[in-house]
Design a protein around this motif. Structure first.
Motif, mmCIF file in Angstrom:
data_model
loop_
_atom_site.group_PDB
_atom_site.id
_atom_site.type_symbol
_atom_site.label_atom_id
_atom_site.label_comp_id
_atom_site.label_asym_id
_atom_site.label_seq_id
_atom_site.Cartn_x
_atom_site.Cartn_y
_atom_site.Cartn_z
ATOM 1 N N MET A 128 0.825 -1.203 0.000
ATOM 2 C CA MET A 128 0.000 0.000 0.000
ATOM 3 C C MET A 128 0.862 1.256 0.000
ATOM 4 S SD MET A 128 -2.976 -1.330 2.601
ATOM 5 C CE MET A 128 -3.979 0.148 2.516
ATOM 6 N N LEU A 132 -0.006 3.771 -2.962
ATOM 7 C CA LEU A 132 -0.770 4.963 -2.606
ATOM 8 C C LEU A 132 0.177 6.141 -2.400
ATOM 9 C CD1 LEU A 132 -3.190 3.277 -0.032
ATOM 10 C CD2 LEU A 132 -3.577 3.697 -2.488
ATOM 11 N N SER A 136 -0.883 12.131 -1.296
ATOM 12 C CA SER A 136 -2.341 12.042 -1.293
ATOM 13 C C SER A 136 -2.885 11.213 -0.136
ATOM 14 C CB SER A 136 -2.840 11.436 -2.610
ATOM 15 O OG SER A 136 -2.445 12.210 -3.728
ATOM 16 N N TYR A 137 -2.106 10.225 0.326
ATOM 17 C CA TYR A 137 -2.563 9.313 1.369
ATOM 18 C C TYR A 137 -1.670 9.444 2.607
ATOM 19 C CZ TYR A 137 -5.700 6.975 -1.922
ATOM 20 O OH TYR A 137 -6.711 6.693 -2.809
ATOM 21 N N ARG A 168 7.433 3.230 0.041
ATOM 22 C CA ARG A 168 7.504 4.596 -0.468
ATOM 23 C C ARG A 168 8.916 5.006 -0.890
ATOM 24 N NH1 ARG A 168 3.413 8.097 3.518
ATOM 25 N NH2 ARG A 168 1.483 7.308 2.547
ATOM 26 N N PHE A 210 -4.429 4.398 5.973
ATOM 27 C CA PHE A 210 -4.060 5.239 4.842
ATOM 28 C C PHE A 210 -5.296 6.100 4.516
ATOM 29 C CE2 PHE A 210 -1.073 1.801 4.561
ATOM 30 C CZ PHE A 210 0.085 2.358 4.040
ATOM 31 N N SER A 212 -6.943 9.503 2.567
ATOM 32 C CA SER A 212 -6.881 10.580 1.581
ATOM 33 C C SER A 212 -8.076 11.493 1.799
ATOM 34 C CB SER A 212 -6.905 10.008 0.157
ATOM 35 O OG SER A 212 -8.207 9.555 -0.178
ATOM 36 N N GLN A 216 -10.543 6.047 3.079
ATOM 37 C CA GLN A 216 -9.629 5.536 4.097
ATOM 38 C C GLN A 216 -9.582 4.014 4.017
ATOM 39 O OE1 GLN A 216 -10.399 5.307 8.584
ATOM 40 N NE2 GLN A 216 -8.934 7.011 8.463
#
Length: 259
Positions: A128, A132, A136-137, A168, A210, A212, A216
Protein backbone atom coordinates in the motif's frame (compact mmCIF):
# COMPACT_ATOMS: atom_id res chain seq x y z
CA UNK A 1 15.48 -31.58 16.78
CA UNK A 2 17.02 -29.95 19.85
CA UNK A 3 15.91 -26.37 20.52
CA UNK A 4 17.38 -24.11 23.20
CA UNK A 5 15.48 -21.18 24.69
CA UNK A 6 17.17 -18.00 25.85
CA UNK A 7 15.32 -16.51 28.80
CA UNK A 8 13.51 -19.76 29.48
CA UNK A 9 12.09 -18.71 32.86
CA UNK A 10 10.37 -15.63 31.42
CA UNK A 11 6.74 -15.35 30.34
CA UNK A 12 7.42 -16.03 26.66
CA UNK A 13 10.14 -18.54 27.49
CA UNK A 14 7.64 -20.75 29.30
CA UNK A 15 5.25 -20.62 26.36
CA UNK A 16 8.13 -21.58 24.07
CA UNK A 17 8.80 -24.68 26.17
CA UNK A 18 5.19 -25.78 25.68
CA UNK A 19 5.20 -25.04 21.95
CA UNK A 20 8.52 -26.78 21.29
CA UNK A 21 7.20 -29.92 22.98
CA UNK A 22 3.87 -29.63 21.13
CA UNK A 23 5.80 -29.52 17.84
CA UNK A 24 7.48 -32.82 18.67
CA UNK A 25 10.92 -31.28 19.21
CA UNK A 26 13.17 -31.50 22.27
CA UNK A 27 13.83 -28.64 24.68
CA UNK A 28 17.59 -28.83 25.08
CA UNK A 29 17.59 -26.34 27.94
CA UNK A 30 17.68 -22.61 28.36
CA UNK A 31 19.46 -19.62 29.76
CA UNK A 32 18.22 -17.70 32.77
CA UNK A 33 19.38 -15.05 35.18
CA UNK A 34 16.93 -16.37 37.79
CA UNK A 35 17.30 -20.14 38.31
CA UNK A 36 15.08 -19.85 41.39
CA UNK A 37 12.17 -19.03 39.05
CA UNK A 38 12.36 -22.41 37.30
CA UNK A 39 9.36 -23.80 39.16
CA UNK A 40 6.81 -25.18 36.72
CA UNK A 41 9.34 -26.05 34.00
CA UNK A 42 9.82 -29.74 33.11
CA UNK A 43 11.85 -31.57 35.71
CA UNK A 44 15.53 -32.00 34.90
CA UNK A 45 15.58 -29.30 32.22
CA UNK A 46 19.17 -28.02 31.93
CA UNK A 47 19.61 -24.34 32.82
CA UNK A 48 22.62 -22.27 31.76
CA UNK A 49 23.94 -18.82 32.50
CA UNK A 50 25.56 -18.19 29.11
CA UNK A 51 24.58 -18.51 25.46
CA UNK A 52 27.84 -20.35 24.77
CA UNK A 53 26.93 -23.13 27.16
CA UNK A 54 23.41 -23.44 25.71
CA UNK A 55 24.73 -23.54 22.13
CA UNK A 56 26.69 -26.72 22.89
CA UNK A 57 23.43 -28.56 23.61
CA UNK A 58 21.15 -27.56 20.70
CA UNK A 59 20.72 -27.05 16.98
CA UNK A 60 18.61 -23.88 17.16
CA UNK A 61 18.28 -21.18 19.82
CA UNK A 62 15.08 -19.14 20.18
CA UNK A 63 15.81 -15.79 21.81
CA UNK A 64 13.27 -13.24 23.07
CA UNK A 65 15.59 -11.56 25.57
CA UNK A 66 16.96 -8.00 25.56
CA UNK A 67 18.69 -5.92 22.90
CA UNK A 68 21.67 -5.51 25.22
CA UNK A 69 22.46 -9.22 24.83
CA UNK A 70 22.40 -9.30 21.02
CA UNK A 71 26.07 -8.49 20.36
CA UNK A 72 27.39 -10.96 22.95
CA UNK A 73 24.97 -13.68 21.81
CA UNK A 74 26.01 -13.16 18.19
CA UNK A 75 29.64 -13.54 19.18
CA UNK A 76 28.85 -16.69 21.17
CA UNK A 77 26.93 -18.35 18.33
CA UNK A 78 29.32 -17.62 15.44
CA UNK A 79 31.24 -20.76 14.55
CA UNK A 80 28.85 -23.12 16.36
CA UNK A 81 26.58 -23.98 13.42
CA UNK A 82 23.58 -23.27 15.67
CA UNK A 83 20.72 -21.37 14.04
CA UNK A 84 19.35 -18.33 15.87
CA UNK A 85 15.68 -17.31 15.93
CA UNK A 86 15.66 -13.79 17.36
CA UNK A 87 12.54 -11.89 18.42
CA UNK A 88 14.28 -9.01 20.18
CA UNK A 89 13.35 -5.49 19.06
CA UNK A 90 14.77 -2.02 19.64
CA UNK A 91 18.22 -2.86 18.26
CA UNK A 92 20.74 -0.06 17.83
CA UNK A 93 22.74 0.44 14.64
CA UNK A 94 25.68 -1.33 16.28
CA UNK A 95 23.53 -4.27 17.36
CA UNK A 96 22.01 -4.58 13.89
CA UNK A 97 25.52 -4.63 12.46
CA UNK A 98 26.49 -7.44 14.86
CA UNK A 99 23.48 -9.36 13.57
CA UNK A 100 24.44 -8.85 9.92
CA UNK A 101 28.04 -9.87 10.64
CA UNK A 102 26.93 -13.06 12.40
CA UNK A 103 24.61 -13.90 9.48
CA UNK A 104 27.69 -14.42 7.35
CA UNK A 105 28.40 -17.52 9.42
CA UNK A 106 25.11 -18.80 10.87
CA UNK A 107 21.42 -18.95 9.99
CA UNK A 108 19.44 -16.14 11.65
CA UNK A 109 15.69 -15.53 11.50
CA UNK A 110 14.96 -12.09 12.95
CA UNK A 111 11.46 -10.66 13.28
CA UNK A 112 9.83 -7.95 15.37
CA UNK A 113 6.76 -10.18 15.53
CA UNK A 114 6.49 -13.90 14.70
CA UNK A 115 2.73 -13.84 14.19
CA UNK A 116 1.83 -14.92 10.63
CA UNK A 117 -0.95 -12.32 10.66
CA UNK A 118 1.40 -9.45 11.52
CA UNK A 119 3.83 -10.68 8.85
CA UNK A 120 1.07 -10.41 6.26
CA UNK A 121 -0.01 -6.97 7.55
CA UNK A 122 3.56 -5.76 7.08
CA UNK A 123 3.61 -7.14 3.53
CA UNK A 124 0.29 -5.43 2.72
CA UNK A 125 1.48 -2.19 4.34
CA UNK A 126 4.52 -2.19 2.07
CA UNK A 127 2.36 -2.81 -0.98
CA UNK A 128 0.00 0.00 0.00
CA UNK A 129 2.90 2.34 0.70
CA UNK A 130 4.12 1.65 -2.82
CA UNK A 131 0.72 2.00 -4.48
CA UNK A 132 -0.77 4.96 -2.61
CA UNK A 133 1.10 8.28 -3.18
CA UNK A 134 2.42 9.87 -0.01
CA UNK A 135 1.26 13.31 -1.12
CA UNK A 136 -2.34 12.04 -1.29
CA UNK A 137 -2.56 9.31 1.37
CA UNK A 138 -1.54 10.02 4.96
CA UNK A 139 -0.15 6.96 6.76
CA UNK A 140 -0.82 6.55 10.48
CA UNK A 141 -0.09 3.60 12.77
CA UNK A 142 -1.98 3.17 16.05
CA UNK A 143 -0.99 0.50 18.57
CA UNK A 144 -2.24 -0.51 22.02
CA UNK A 145 -0.61 -2.81 24.56
CA UNK A 146 -0.84 -3.78 28.23
CA UNK A 147 0.00 -1.28 30.93
CA UNK A 148 3.32 -2.96 31.79
CA UNK A 149 4.90 -2.31 28.37
CA UNK A 150 7.87 0.03 28.74
CA UNK A 151 8.64 1.04 25.14
CA UNK A 152 6.61 3.07 22.65
CA UNK A 153 5.90 2.79 19.82
CA UNK A 154 6.03 -0.98 19.91
CA UNK A 155 8.62 -2.86 17.90
CA UNK A 156 5.82 -4.25 15.76
CA UNK A 157 4.43 -0.77 15.06
CA UNK A 158 7.89 0.40 14.01
CA UNK A 159 8.31 -2.67 11.79
CA UNK A 160 5.01 -1.86 10.09
CA UNK A 161 6.14 1.74 9.66
CA UNK A 162 9.39 0.54 8.13
CA UNK A 163 7.35 -1.53 5.67
CA UNK A 164 5.34 1.55 4.64
CA UNK A 165 8.55 3.57 4.29
CA UNK A 166 10.14 0.80 2.20
CA UNK A 167 7.15 0.83 -0.11
CA UNK A 168 7.50 4.60 -0.47
CA UNK A 169 11.25 4.45 -1.01
CA UNK A 170 12.14 6.57 2.03
CA UNK A 171 13.91 6.04 5.35
CA UNK A 172 11.51 5.81 8.29
CA UNK A 173 13.70 8.01 10.48
CA UNK A 174 13.31 10.83 7.95
CA UNK A 175 9.49 10.83 7.98
CA UNK A 176 8.52 9.46 11.40
CA UNK A 177 6.22 11.50 13.66
CA UNK A 178 5.40 10.25 17.16
CA UNK A 179 3.53 11.58 20.18
CA UNK A 180 1.98 14.73 18.79
CA UNK A 181 1.07 17.17 21.55
CA UNK A 182 0.22 20.86 21.72
CA UNK A 183 0.46 23.25 18.79
CA UNK A 184 2.25 20.96 16.37
CA UNK A 185 1.24 22.77 13.20
CA UNK A 186 -0.26 21.00 10.20
CA UNK A 187 0.68 17.46 9.35
CA UNK A 188 3.96 17.24 7.45
CA UNK A 189 3.60 15.97 3.87
CA UNK A 190 4.72 12.35 3.57
CA UNK A 191 4.91 11.79 7.32
CA UNK A 192 4.32 8.35 8.84
CA UNK A 193 2.60 8.94 12.17
CA UNK A 194 2.58 6.78 15.30
CA UNK A 195 0.24 6.78 18.29
CA UNK A 196 0.74 4.50 21.28
CA UNK A 197 -2.02 3.57 23.76
CA UNK A 198 -1.53 1.63 27.00
CA UNK A 199 -4.02 -0.05 29.31
CA UNK A 200 -5.18 -3.24 30.96
CA UNK A 201 -3.68 -6.50 29.77
CA UNK A 202 -4.05 -6.11 26.00
CA UNK A 203 -1.58 -8.43 24.26
CA UNK A 204 -1.23 -6.28 21.16
CA UNK A 205 -3.39 -4.32 18.74
CA UNK A 206 -2.13 -2.61 15.59
CA UNK A 207 -4.00 -0.51 13.03
CA UNK A 208 -2.45 0.91 9.85
CA UNK A 209 -4.50 3.71 8.27
CA UNK A 210 -4.06 5.24 4.84
CA UNK A 211 -6.32 8.30 4.57
CA UNK A 212 -6.88 10.58 1.58
CA UNK A 213 -9.39 13.36 1.02
CA UNK A 214 -11.76 10.80 -0.49
CA UNK A 215 -11.26 7.46 1.26
CA UNK A 216 -9.63 5.54 4.10
CA UNK A 217 -8.17 2.03 4.10
CA UNK A 218 -7.40 0.33 7.44
CA UNK A 219 -5.37 -2.80 8.12
CA UNK A 220 -5.99 -4.23 11.60
CA UNK A 221 -4.42 -6.99 13.65
CA UNK A 222 -5.43 -8.18 17.12
CA UNK A 223 -3.40 -10.66 19.15
CA UNK A 224 -5.53 -12.49 21.72
CA UNK A 225 -2.77 -14.61 23.28
CA UNK A 226 1.03 -14.31 23.51
CA UNK A 227 1.20 -17.95 22.48
CA UNK A 228 0.91 -16.87 18.82
CA UNK A 229 4.42 -15.39 19.10
CA UNK A 230 5.81 -18.60 20.57
CA UNK A 231 4.06 -20.75 17.97
CA UNK A 232 5.48 -18.62 15.16
CA UNK A 233 8.98 -18.68 16.62
CA UNK A 234 8.95 -22.48 16.86
CA UNK A 235 7.74 -22.63 13.26
CA UNK A 236 10.72 -20.44 12.34
CA UNK A 237 13.09 -22.68 14.30
CA UNK A 238 11.90 -25.81 12.49
CA UNK A 239 12.30 -23.96 9.18
CA UNK A 240 15.78 -22.66 10.02
CA UNK A 241 17.43 -26.01 10.66
CA UNK A 242 19.78 -26.89 7.82
CA UNK A 243 19.39 -23.54 6.00
CA UNK A 244 22.37 -21.76 4.53
CA UNK A 245 23.88 -19.00 6.63
CA UNK A 246 22.10 -15.68 6.17
CA UNK A 247 19.70 -13.19 7.69
CA UNK A 248 16.09 -14.24 7.11
CA UNK A 249 12.68 -12.87 8.06
CA UNK A 250 9.30 -14.34 8.93
CA UNK A 251 8.31 -13.65 5.32
CA UNK A 252 10.92 -16.21 4.29
CA UNK A 253 9.51 -18.71 6.80
CA UNK A 254 6.00 -18.23 5.34
CA UNK A 255 7.35 -18.65 1.82
CA UNK A 256 6.20 -15.23 0.60
CA UNK A 257 7.74 -14.19 -2.75
CA UNK A 258 9.88 -11.03 -2.78
CA UNK A 259 8.17 -7.84 -3.80
Amino acid sequence: MRIGIAGITGRVGRLLVEEVLAAGATVAGGTTRSPEQAAGLPAGLPLFTTMSALAKECEVVIDFTHADTVASSAQALVGTGVAWVLGTTGLSAQQNQALRDAAGDITIVHAANFSPGVTLVRRLAQMMGQALPADSYDAEIVEMHHRQKVDAPSGTALAIGQAVALGRGVALEDVRESGRDGLTGPRKPGAIGFAALRGGQIVGEHDVLFTSADEQITLSHRAFDRRIFATGAVRAALWAKGREAGLYSMEDVLGLPPL
